[in-house]
Design a protein around this motif. Structure first.
Motif, PDB file in Angstrom:
ATOM      1  N   SER A  25       0.880  -1.181   0.000  1.00  0.00           N
ATOM      2  CA  SER A  25       0.000   0.000   0.000  1.00  0.00           C
ATOM      3  C   SER A  25       0.905   1.215   0.000  1.00  0.00           C
ATOM      4  O   SER A  25       1.375   1.651   1.058  1.00  0.00           O
ATOM      5  N   PRO A  26       1.189   1.779  -1.175  1.00  0.00           N
ATOM      6  CA  PRO A  26       2.201   2.837  -1.248  1.00  0.00           C
ATOM      7  C   PRO A  26       1.761   4.154  -0.626  1.00  0.00           C
ATOM      8  O   PRO A  26       2.616   4.953  -0.220  1.00  0.00           O
ATOM      9  N   GLY A  27       0.454   4.401  -0.532  1.00  0.00           N
ATOM     10  CA  GLY A  27      -0.010   5.654   0.043  1.00  0.00           C
ATOM     11  C   GLY A  27      -1.304   5.478   0.806  1.00  0.00           C
ATOM     12  O   GLY A  27      -2.136   4.630   0.469  1.00  0.00           O
TER      13      GLY A  27
ATOM     14  N   SER B 248      -8.221   5.270   5.899  1.00  0.00           N
ATOM     15  CA  SER B 248      -7.738   6.263   4.939  1.00  0.00           C
ATOM     16  C   SER B 248      -8.683   7.447   4.813  1.00  0.00           C
ATOM     17  O   SER B 248      -9.879   7.349   5.071  1.00  0.00           O
TER      18      SER B 248
ATOM     19  N   LYS C 176       3.112   8.052   3.052  1.00  0.00           N
ATOM     20  CA  LYS C 176       3.337   7.311   1.808  1.00  0.00           C
ATOM     21  C   LYS C 176       4.770   6.824   1.738  1.00  0.00           C
ATOM     22  O   LYS C 176       5.665   7.347   2.416  1.00  0.00           O
TER      23      LYS C 176
ATOM     24  N   GLY D  75      -4.338   0.169  -0.664  1.00  0.00           N
ATOM     25  CA  GLY D  75      -4.261   1.564  -0.238  1.00  0.00           C
ATOM     26  C   GLY D  75      -4.877   1.760   1.117  1.00  0.00           C
ATOM     27  O   GLY D  75      -5.010   0.811   1.891  1.00  0.00           O
TER      28      GLY D  75
ATOM     29  N   TRP E  87      -1.660   7.740  -5.447  1.00  0.00           N
ATOM     30  CA  TRP E  87      -0.255   7.758  -5.037  1.00  0.00           C
ATOM     31  C   TRP E  87       0.622   8.342  -6.130  1.00  0.00           C
ATOM     32  O   TRP E  87       0.487   7.983  -7.299  1.00  0.00           O
TER      33      TRP E  87
ATOM     34  N   ASN F  37       2.977  -1.435   4.352  1.00  0.00           N
ATOM     35  CA  ASN F  37       2.077  -0.295   4.213  1.00  0.00           C
ATOM     36  C   ASN F  37       2.843   1.005   3.991  1.00  0.00           C
ATOM     37  O   ASN F  37       4.076   1.034   3.869  1.00  0.00           O
ATOM     38  N   TRP F  38       2.104   2.104   3.911  1.00  0.00           N
ATOM     39  CA  TRP F  38       2.617   3.440   3.574  1.00  0.00           C
ATOM     40  C   TRP F  38       3.654   3.970   4.552  1.00  0.00           C
ATOM     41  O   TRP F  38       4.441   4.833   4.197  1.00  0.00           O
TER      42      TRP F  38
END
Length: 488
Positions: free
Chosen positions: A118-120, A134, A141, A167, A173, A353-354
């Motif tokens: 989950s980049p962001g 979120s 991120k 995400g 992202w 995760n982010w």
């Protein structure tokens, strides 16, 4: 699922390619492929798994092929995307057993099959019960270099070419002007499954996805329009239908992602629901996620009951076996994956995760490692596999069934470390001093009522399904019909 056993021979890979690309050969080729899959997975059973477990895998793989052929017949997959998928999915993901074997020999252990990133954390929606908590203002991120390194290392170290993106909303992202689609272009040998709310898939985004050919979106729905808008916001379902249309126009295969609760489970496992999304909208696949009491506003009251879960199990297999639909339930279909796939198990995965927290699973909000710290300290992805929490969970997986002979495999109808075996999971978290990754997870560590509820749920479902497991799986009886309530 050890699909490489099915696709090991070049001739069979060629057959699958012919079935998917040549309409004249499709029907006869499908019948031959079905016999081959049955012969390898069930009659061959080189891994020595329970016979009915292998039958489940065979039935599911056959449904996958039928789903792909149906969408090809309808013109919902462009030639360019099909060519790319045959290369990326068939060759790099499924048929890379030689590269995987070299990686295992080099490492001294079998690496995971994929990584979920989950980049962001940012998202343009604010859904009730979001596991990621979120919102639009979330700034957390991973930077471009870190995501790129994760993907590069899993390719180079583990011969892994399947990546799941979650995400937040993945299409929000970006880093230094570069986006998820730029990352997919850079890692063109990977197949990307992207969990998305779908509202940002414009015609331009759909066109770019077709050009890439290695990204398939799994778009979240909660039911039909009323149920989806109730959880995700008014008008969201109409925006999702527009995304479907945009993807169909350019021939990008897509699926749906469904969160089942005690309120919508009946609808999302109904023929009416399947008719709408598969037949009318052209979804290729469906991933079912039963509500987990983690994240924003978590409550045990939204979980499907053990009795409802059993009915979901029966309905899902009916869809797979009778309608040949590509539907997988993350908790109910544990036989397809030989049990829990968390914690970097062979054939399994891990989650980043982010914030860089590395957790055993998307639905386990506890970590004892962080990828940013691992990289800063000179480590790599192999380092996180040595996580004490990961090792503890893998030991449980092995003892529960993954490393056991067929007649000693425990109930894979109850596969989940946290949902079905919460007592053991809580003990592992405490023993390994795993830290919660957010305030909701922190509360979960100290809430005795929550603990009792989770443990009672697992015990109740084991009681309901234990006899089914013993009679239909451990006994070795092979059966294709759905489970009947009488055995419960």
């Amino acid at each position: 699922m050890n699909l490489e056993n099915v696709f090991r021979t070049g001739s069979f890979r060629s057959l699958i390619s012919a079935v998917l690309t040549n309409k004249a050969l499709r029907n006869g080729g499908l019948r031959f492929a079905e016999r081959k899959i049955q012969d390898v997975l069930v009659n061959g059973n080189s891994d020595g798994r329970p016979t009915q477990v292998q039958q489940d895998k065979s039935d599911y793989l056959i449904a996958m092929l039928h789903s792909a052929c149906r969408n090809l017949e309808r013109g919902l997959i462009s030639k360019h995307v099909l060519d790319r998928l045959l290369t990326v999915f068939l060759e790099n993901v499924i048929c890379n057993s030689e590269a995987s074997s070299r990686a295992e020999e080099r490492l001294g252990f079998a690496p995971p099959f994929f990584v979920t990133v989950s980049p962001g954390m940012r998202c343009n929606l604010r859904c009730t019960g979001c596991y990621a908590c979120s919102n639009a203002s979330s700034a957390a991120k991973l930077d471009w270099h870190t995501v790129d390194r994760i993907l590069t290392e899993k390719e180079d170290l583990w011969a892994s070419h399947f990546t799941v993106i979650s995400g937040g909303e993945p299409f929000m992202w970006e880093d230094d002007g570069l986006t998820l689609l730029d990352m997919a272009a850079m890692h063109s040998s990977n197949l990307f499954l992207v969990y998305t709310n779908g509202t940002l898939i414009s015609k331009d985004v759909a066109k770019r996805l077709e050009e890439l050919g290695n990204v398939t979106p799994a778009i979240s729905v909660e039911g039909l329009e009323a149920e989806t808008d109730q959880r995700r916001g008014k008008g969201v379902h109409r925006r999702i239908l527009q995304a479907f249309e945009n993807l169909r126009e350019v021939g990008v295969p897509f699926g749906i992602s469904v969160t089942a609760t005690k309120h919508n489970w009946d609808l999302v496992t109904s023929n009416r629901f399947a008719d709408f999304y598969f037949d009318q909208q052209g979804a290729l696949y469906s991933w079912m996620f039963q509500y987990m009491p983690i994240g924003r506003g978590h409550t045990l009251d939204l979980m499907v009951s053990p009795e409802q879960r059993l009915e979901m199990l029966e309905r899902t297999w009916r869809m797979v076996r009778e309608r040949k639909l590509f539907i997988a339930d993350f908790w109910n279909n544990g036989t397809l994956s030989n049990g829990c796939i968390a914690a970097g198990r062979r054939g399994g995965y891990l989650y980043i995760n982010w914030n860089g927290d590395v957790t055993p699973c998307v639905f386990i909000p506890y970590a004892d490692m962080n990828i940013n710290k691992v990289y800063h300290g000179g480590g790599n992805l192999n380092t996180v596999l040595a996580s004490p929490l990961f090792q503890r969970i893998r030991q449980w997986q092995g003892a529960y069934g993954y490393e056991q002979p067929a007649d000693q495999v425990d109930n894979w109808l109850c596969p989940c470390a946290i949902r079905d075996h919460f007592g053991e999971f809580l003990e592992a978290c405490r023993a390994c001093e795993a830290r919660p990754i957010d305030s909701e997870a922190q509360a979960g560590l100290t809430d005795a009522e929550y603990h009792r509820g989770m443990m009672r749920y697992g015990q109740d479902y084991e009681r309901i399904t234990g006899r089914i497991w013993d009679q239909r799986y451990v006994s070795g009886r092979r059966t294709s019909p759905v489970l009947d309530k009488a055995t419960a």
